[in-house]
Design an enzyme around this catalytic site. Structure first.
Site, PDB file in Angstrom:
ATOM      1  N   GLY A 130       4.331 -42.754  37.729  1.00 18.15           N
ATOM      2  CA  GLY A 130       4.149 -42.527  36.293  1.00 18.15           C
ATOM      3  C   GLY A 130       5.127 -43.337  35.465  1.00 18.15           C
ATOM      4  O   GLY A 130       6.121 -42.793  34.975  1.00 18.15           O
ATOM      5  N   TYR A 131       4.846 -44.616  35.350  1.00 20.86           N
ATOM      6  CA  TYR A 131       5.696 -45.475  34.518  1.00 20.86           C
ATOM      7  C   TYR A 131       4.982 -45.793  33.199  1.00 20.86           C
ATOM      8  O   TYR A 131       5.460 -45.481  32.135  1.00 20.86           O
ATOM      9  CB  TYR A 131       6.008 -46.802  35.233  1.00 20.86           C
ATOM     10  CG  TYR A 131       7.015 -46.744  36.350  1.00 20.86           C
ATOM     11  CD1 TYR A 131       7.535 -45.544  36.803  1.00 20.86           C
ATOM     12  CD2 TYR A 131       7.454 -47.918  36.971  1.00 20.86           C
ATOM     13  CE1 TYR A 131       8.467 -45.509  37.845  1.00 20.86           C
ATOM     14  CE2 TYR A 131       8.384 -47.892  38.004  1.00 20.86           C
ATOM     15  CZ  TYR A 131       8.885 -46.688  38.440  1.00 20.86           C
ATOM     16  OH  TYR A 131       9.791 -46.670  39.455  1.00 20.86           O
ATOM     17  N   SER A 132       3.806 -46.469  33.290  1.00 20.72           N
ATOM     18  CA  SER A 132       3.153 -47.008  32.093  1.00 20.72           C
ATOM     19  C   SER A 132       2.677 -45.906  31.151  1.00 20.72           C
ATOM     20  O   SER A 132       2.287 -44.815  31.582  1.00 20.72           O
ATOM     21  CB  SER A 132       1.936 -47.842  32.485  1.00 20.72           C
ATOM     22  OG  SER A 132       2.301 -48.829  33.397  1.00 20.72           O
ATOM     23  N   SER A 164      -2.400 -45.007  39.090  1.00 15.05           N
ATOM     24  CA  SER A 164      -3.355 -45.184  40.195  1.00 15.05           C
ATOM     25  C   SER A 164      -3.469 -43.905  41.003  1.00 15.05           C
ATOM     26  O   SER A 164      -2.452 -43.263  41.324  1.00 15.05           O
ATOM     27  CB  SER A 164      -2.902 -46.309  41.124  1.00 15.05           C
ATOM     28  OG  SER A 164      -2.911 -47.524  40.456  1.00 15.05           O
ATOM     29  N   GLU A 247       8.891 -56.372  46.929  1.00 16.32           N
ATOM     30  CA  GLU A 247       7.622 -56.178  46.220  1.00 16.32           C
ATOM     31  C   GLU A 247       7.155 -57.495  45.599  1.00 16.32           C
ATOM     32  O   GLU A 247       5.979 -57.820  45.591  1.00 16.32           O
ATOM     33  CB  GLU A 247       7.845 -55.144  45.125  1.00 16.32           C
ATOM     34  CG  GLU A 247       6.581 -54.555  44.576  1.00 16.32           C
ATOM     35  CD  GLU A 247       6.890 -53.532  43.501  1.00 16.32           C
ATOM     36  OE1 GLU A 247       7.228 -53.940  42.395  1.00 16.32           O
ATOM     37  OE2 GLU A 247       6.795 -52.333  43.798  1.00 16.32           O
ATOM     38  N   SER A 371       2.500 -58.891  34.317  1.00 11.00           N
ATOM     39  CA  SER A 371       1.343 -59.759  34.012  1.00 11.00           C
ATOM     40  C   SER A 371       1.728 -61.240  34.141  1.00 11.00           C
ATOM     41  O   SER A 371       2.911 -61.590  34.102  1.00 11.00           O
ATOM     42  CB  SER A 371       0.836 -59.475  32.600  1.00 11.00           C
ATOM     43  OG  SER A 371       1.746 -59.989  31.659  1.00 11.00           O
TER      44      SER A 371
END
Ligand code: FAD
Length: 388
Positions: A130-132, A164, A247, A371
């Protein structure tokens, strides 16, 4: 494989020897019906596979042995991931394995490690990230979900988005605002939330391919014990940054574009497009792009294998790999003609293939994990040293 060698045995093997073992392990154990799925499976579908990995001690290659991982060296983790991918294994609920686990190992308390790590391995706790938030994606530090302390609990209010597989999760690790009076990054904390309580509402979002993988998560007076804070109060930004490094290189792997190229080749041969010189010219161009991306990846992977580190120039890899994948899938849709507009499996001269899904799916690759535009900003500022 009859015996499970210890972690020390794994690292004593050469990478090639380990690759052979990993290839055999995944090659023989990944359930056939779950290979090369063209969608992210639900937890119920992959639960058995997850537990199989867990039972064999193959669930988390990078965690230390004392926490139930394989304790692999960086280079063997890369081999593991490459062979897992090659086998077509489905993606499992991996936020606990890939993100939260390493954070707790590096920054958590002993109590947190004991409470949470075994439950990740057993599949009891399924985590989402739960970041964005609306208006806080690339500019994550602008997040507004707020947590105030009441006694020994956080009381959390706000909204997360693009979470997600939140519908299959029962826990969320979140970045929340715990101080509004300081610089944006300085007032954020990293908190673990049990989603099985009133006040948590999960609403799926249908994506462009028609699948529900992403969610909105609403948090209304949701509670978490203060003992679920990871790192310092207001130190969440540093905790979240613990994960970078591995990552970054993984998101720049050429695996997706290599797979897309194989699909394109299959389509071109089945449809007869390979004999068209204009198509062949473009096919050759994207093939060269994929090979370029693979060789750039190999260069960074080699640095990791030899225990080295690299800087933000690794952003280049993510741009290259993800945009190459998009170009390959664009050519595939174009080459398929009318069939390229149909969703699901289509028949190309007797061969069944899904043409549209890979094209739609890889639109997301240049958005998550930073992005393309943001990665370019990073390169401009830190590598090319241009004025920003
Ligand atoms: C498939 C998928 C899964 C995801 N899963 C999760 C998850 O599990 N948990 C979670 O917390 N988040 C998740 N995300 C969210 C993801 O992290 C965000 O989408 C991403 O950070 C971009 O934020 P945004 O969508 O708000 O777009 P914005 O940040 O609003 O960006 C919109 C556009 O503006 C551009 N832009 C933004 N800032 C700049 C700038 N400074 N300079 C130039 N261009 C700029 C961007 O590149 C983009 O093209 C997921 C996203 C996707 C697509």
């Amino acid at each position: 494989m009859n015996e499970t060698p210890t972690a020390r045995d794994w690292n004593a093997l050469s990478d090639d020897q380990f690759r052979g073992i990993a290839a055999e392990f995944f090659g023989t154990r990944v359930p056939e019906h779950l290979r090369f799925l063209s969608r992210r499976p639900r937890w119920a579908e992959v639960r058995e596979w997850y537990l199989t990995l867990s039972r064999h001690g193959w669930l988390v290659p990078a965690w230390p042995v004392e926490h139930g991982g394989m304790g692999l060296s960086q280079s063997k983790v890369l081999v593991y991931m490459e062979e897992l991918e090659r086998s077509g294994a489905p993606r499992v609920m991996d936020q606990g394995l890939m993100n939260l686990g390493p954070v707790l190992i590096a920054r958590g308390t002993e109590d947190q490690r004991q409470r949470f790590l075994p439950r990740i391995l057993s599949g009891e706790h399924l985590w989402c990230q739960g970041y964005s938030e609306p208006n806080a994606g690339s500019d994550l530090a602008s997040l507004r979900t707020e947590a105030r302390i009441e006694g020994d609990q956080f009381v959390i209010n706000g909204q997360k988005i693009w979470t997600s597989v939140a519908f299959d999760a029962n826990h969320m690790f979140a970045l929340v605002r715990t101080d509004k009076t300081v610089k944006k990054q300085a007032g954020i904390s990293f908190v673990m939330i049990d989603m099985r309580q009133p006040g948590v509402t999960v609403r799926p979002i249908r994506n462009i391919a028609g699948h529900e993988e992403l969610c909105e998560v609403f948090l209304d007076d949701v509670r978490a014990p203060v003992s679920n804070l990871v790192g310092e109060l207001n130190g969440g930004w540093q905790v979240a940054k613990t994960l970078l490094g591995f990552e970054r290189i993984w998101s720049g792997s050429p695996r997706q574009s290599t797979l897309a190229l194989l699909r394109l080749e299959r389509l071109a041969r089945a449809s007869g497009r390979m004999s068209d010189p204009v198509f062949r010219d473009r096919y050759t161009q994207v093939t060269m792009d994929v090979l370029d991306a693979a060789s750039a990846y190999e260069r960074f992977a080699q640095i990791m294998r030899t225990g080295g580190s690299f800087g933000v120039e690794v952003s280049m890899l993510k741009i290259w790999a993800t945009e190459t994948c998009q170009r390959v899938t664009e050519l595939m849709v174009e080459a398929a003609g009318d069939l390229g507009a149909l969703s699901g499996e289509v028949d190309v001269e007797g061969e069944s293939m899904d043409i549209l899904y890979p094209f739609l799916d890889c639109r997301a690759f240049t958005i998550y994990g930073g992005s393309s535009q943001v990665q370019r900003n990073i390169l401009v500022k830190n590598v090319l040293d241009l004025p920003s």
